[in-house]
Each structure stands twice: as structure tokens, then as C-alpha cells.
Scaffold this active site. Structure first.
Site, mmCIF file in Angstrom:
data_model
loop_
_atom_site.group_PDB
_atom_site.id
_atom_site.type_symbol
_atom_site.label_atom_id
_atom_site.label_comp_id
_atom_site.label_asym_id
_atom_site.label_seq_id
_atom_site.Cartn_x
_atom_site.Cartn_y
_atom_site.Cartn_z
ATOM 1 C CG ASP A 1 32.422 32.417 44.518
ATOM 2 O OD1 ASP A 1 33.285 33.038 43.863
ATOM 3 O OD2 ASP A 1 32.538 31.213 44.804
ATOM 4 C CG ASP B 1 38.031 30.933 40.647
ATOM 5 O OD1 ASP B 1 39.278 30.814 40.669
ATOM 6 O OD2 ASP B 1 37.271 29.960 40.511
ATOM 7 C CB THR C 1 45.763 23.269 41.404
ATOM 8 O OG1 THR C 1 44.715 23.583 40.472
ATOM 9 C CG2 THR C 1 45.707 21.774 41.745
ATOM 10 N NE ARG D 1 35.091 27.331 35.833
ATOM 11 C CZ ARG D 1 35.034 26.013 35.939
ATOM 12 N NH1 ARG D 1 35.163 25.255 34.857
ATOM 13 N NH2 ARG D 1 34.853 25.410 37.099
HETATM 14 N N1 GLY Z 1 34.609 29.812 40.657
HETATM 15 C C1 GLY Z 1 34.541 28.406 40.703
HETATM 16 C C2 GLY Z 1 34.688 27.793 39.378
HETATM 17 O O1 GLY Z 1 35.017 28.458 38.404
HETATM 18 O O2 GLY Z 1 34.460 26.591 39.289
#
Ligand code: GLY
Length: 400
Positions: A117, A178, A238, A250
Site C-alpha cells: 500500500d 486494490d 476473498t 470495494r
Molecule cells: N485496501 C484495503 C481496503 O480497501 O480495505
């Protein structure tokens, strides 16, 4: 692309009919009121948090204060840079610049940097700072973060490993949707430094996401495992969704936003096709008010919404629509959907509470299976709501 997601299938999914729910009319007064409310909330929270940061999600609609240790700290910095761009007020810039120094120390000391991240963290804090002010310290910090991110690249599989030590058997060889939003940091690093290796890793990763994360029906796996030694694709799983074969809302939104952002850097029009496929799947699974449930397997009933996914998807649609050819029949529909979603959020999802540390965008979900941040505010939801407001009101150069 996935072998069963061939070009004929992509074309069919990309031209699916969409709900005719939105007319695209922009209510400028509503957007201006929402923007004023966001700035007021940022001012209040800047006083409250000082040199600290909001936690990833609220507890009782109020963010606990934390140090610069989470994957989410950059969203607060990004909000400050957006507030600075909107208002020109120096106190936002001064606070964001103090945070750049904190982010510089974080990557230099490798504090909580053992995950992918780094893009979320450094695009919105340090790349933003460098783009807006030319600050060389910010560029140095972003380059350091890009090098840390590149350390997570697994060449056989052609992916950036999401979480954990590269040797951790539970996390080895795992990519997640993500990460699409972490790739712009790599593209930026190649542009900034002239070193093509960052971009090369991003290109392999986005190709792997297109091939393995996107399913033949246009939905997405949240995460996908590879054998890191051979590079063999294994299986989708998942982490935050309802089930391995459901579609975490999301995650789908990260895909809708991330593929067009990669297109910004590589002009590969297949990524726009794919973004359309994901967008159509998403838009065809919304309840009447247009704000998704936390998993797209739910389209009605009492499950929680995820307003943060709605804000991310709206930004993705606003990134996608102008890049499509003017003759594309869905171009206007994506723009109209984004406007409708943002206006619905502005009208019915904003927190009116004035308590210090209050979150902004209510009814988000962080991690439903773990019971964390369920029906709370999430700091990325607040950030993307503001990004969407900015995108709708001015010509904006993304920090991504
Ligand atoms: N990237 C982690 C989330 O969207 O919770």
C-alpha cells in the site's frame, strides 16, 4: 486477459445496457455546499489531530488519532492537498508539508512499509506535494517508497505481493485488486527517475490483474494466488468479501478506478475496455439510490452499504468517461452515473455531527467478515468523496 474473456466477450460485456436512473444534471449549489462542509470538517479535524492522523475507520463516527503507521495515512494528506488546491489557503499546505517530512522518515526507517500500500501512502502525500510544489524532499520520499514497493515484485509470477514477508507461506504469491491504485507510484517513479524497471513491474502486474483477477462475467476476485517459484496461477480467494466467488464491492471499485489510471501512463486501450466491463457489472448491481452494498451479491435488503466503494467507483467513472471515444454509447452514461452517485452521497450520506475527529462519509464498511469499521466512516471514503467533488468542479490533475 482471461482466456474466456476474449475480445468478443469483452465487447459484449462492455456494451451491456445500464440502468437509466441518472440524467447527468449537475446541481452546482449542492456540490458547493458539500465542498464547504468538507472544508469545515477538515479544519476542525486538523486542529483535533495536530501532528497525528485519523485511524482507518471511525468508532461511533469519530476517528481515533494514530501515528503514521497505517496503510491509510496518505488519505488524510491527500485531503489536505485537495483542500489547498480548492482554497489556496496556506494552513492546508503547511500541514501537508509537515506530513511529507513524516512520510520521508517512514520510508527511510522502513516503519510499517512491509506491504504494497505504499502507492496509496506516497501518491497522495509525496507525489502530490512534488506535483503541486516541486518539493525535492517529497520526490525523494516517493522514490524511496517506490523502491520498497519494487522489492515486493515477484518476477516469475509478474506481480507485486500484497501483504506480509515474501517468505510468509500464508501470503506468498498473493496479488489483490486494490493494488491497481498502488501502481501509479511505480509509473511515476519511472517517469521521475528515467529508470524503466518500476514501469516494467507495473505493466506485468496490471496484465496479471486483467488476466486472473477479472472473471469471465466482469466481476473480480478480491485476491489471487500464484506459485511464486514457478509463477503458476493457483486460485482466487476473498479477504474482505462475502465469499471467494462473490464480488466485494470495494474491490470492484478499485478495479474501475485503477485500470483507467494505468491507461493514463501506458495508453493501452484494453484497460479502458476492461474498466467498462467492470463498471457495467457494478452499475447493474446497485440498489435504487445507486449506493452499493458492501458486496455486490446483495442488491436489496438490510446488509450494510459501502459508501466508500461508491465514492471510489464515482472517481473511476470520472477518470474513464472522458477517455472513451465521443461516439462510445456509454460515455455519457458513466458521467451521469458518477454525478448521480456523488450527489446522492452529498444529499444523504454526509455526517452532520461537529464533534472533533468526526468522519465525513457515513455508511461505509472496512472489513465486514472481521467486524471492523462496519457502518462507519472510512478515511478513504472521505478522501474519494472530496476527490470526486474536485473532479466535478474543476479541471484537476490527479496525484495518482
Ligand atoms: N485496501 C484495503 C481496503 O480497501 O480495505
Amino acid at each position: 486477459m482471461s482466456p474466456s474473456l476474449n475480445s468478443a466477450r469483452i465487447e459484449a460485456l462492455a456494451s451491456e445496457r445500464l440502468p437509466q436512473r441518472w440524467n447527468g444534471a449537475i446541481d452546482r449549489a449542492l456540490l458547493a455546499r458539500a465542498t464547504a462542509q468538507v472544508l469545515l470538517s477538515i479544519d476542525r479535524n486538523l486542529q483535533y489531530f495536530g501532528e497525528r492522523f485519523p485511524a482507518p475507520s471511525t468508532s461511533g463516527q469519530v476517528y481515533p488519532a494514530i501515528g503514521n503507521v497505517e496503510w491509510t495515512n496518505g488519505f488524510w494528506s491527500g485531503m489536505l492537498w485537495l483542500a489547498y488546491e480548492l482554497s489556496g489557503a496556506d494552513h492546508y499546505r503547511a500541514a501537508a508539508e509537515r506530513q511529507v517530512r513524516s512520510f520521508h522518515a517512514r520510508q527511510a526507517n522502513r516503519q510499517e512499509t512491509n506491504h504494497h500500500d505504499l502507492g496509496f501512502l506516497y501518491s497522495l502525500s509525496c507525489v502530490a506535494a512534488h506535483r503541486l510544489t516541486g518539493d525535492p524532499l517529497a520526490a525523494e520520499a516517493a522514490m524511496g517508497a517506490a523502491r520498497l514497493l519494487l522489492e515486493r515484485y515477484l518476477p516469475k509470477a509478474g506481480i507485486i505481493q500484497a501483504w506480509g514477508e515474501l517468505s510468509d507461506p500464508a501470503q506468498q504469491g498473493r496479488m489483490i485488486i486494490d493494488c491497481n491504485l498502488n501502481l501509479p507510484l511505480l509509473y511515476w517513479a519511472s517517469e521521475h527517475s528515467g529508470d524503466p524497471s518500476f514501469r516494467a513491474a507495473a505493466e506485468r502486474h496490471i496484465e496479471a490483474a486483467a488476466r486472473h483477477i477479472v472473471r469471465p462475467d466482469g466481476s473480480t476476485f478480491h485476491t489471487f494466488f500464484f506459485d511464486p517459484a514457478s509463477g503458476r496461477p493457483l486460485q482466487g480467494k476473498t479477504h474482505q468479501g462475502f465469499a471467494d466467488d462473490s464480488c466485494w464491492a470495494r474491490g470492484q471499485a478499485w478495479g474501475i478506478a485503477g485500470f483507467p489510471l494505468a491507461y493514463r501512463y501506458n495508453s493501452d486501450s484494453r484497460l479502458l475496455d476492461l474498466a467498462q466491463v467492470l463498471a457495467n457489472y457494478y452499475l447493474n448491481r446497485l440498489p435504487q439510490d445507486g449506493i452499493c452494498y458492501w458486496d455486490l451479491m446483495f442488491t436489496s435488503g438490510s446488509e450494510e452499504r459501502d459508501s466508500s466503494a461508491a465514492a471510489i467507483a464515482a472517481c473511476g467513472l470520472l477518470e474513464l468517461a472522458p477517455r472513451l471515444a465521443p461516439g462510445n454509447p456509454l460515455r455519457d452514461s458513466y458521467q451521469a452515473a458518477a454525478v448521480g452517485i456523488v450527489q446522492e452521497l452529498a444529499q444523504h450520506y454526509l455526517n452532520q455531527a461537529a464533534a472533533p475527529g468526526s468522519g465525513l462519509l457515513q455508511h461505509a464498511v472496512y472489513h465486514k467478515p472481521h467486524g471492523v469499521g462496519v457502518d462507519e466512516c472510512c478515511i478513504w471514503g472521505d478522501y474519494f468523496f472530496l476527490e470526486a467533488l474536485v473532479r466535478l468542479q474543476r479541471d484537476w490533475q490527479p496525484y495518482w
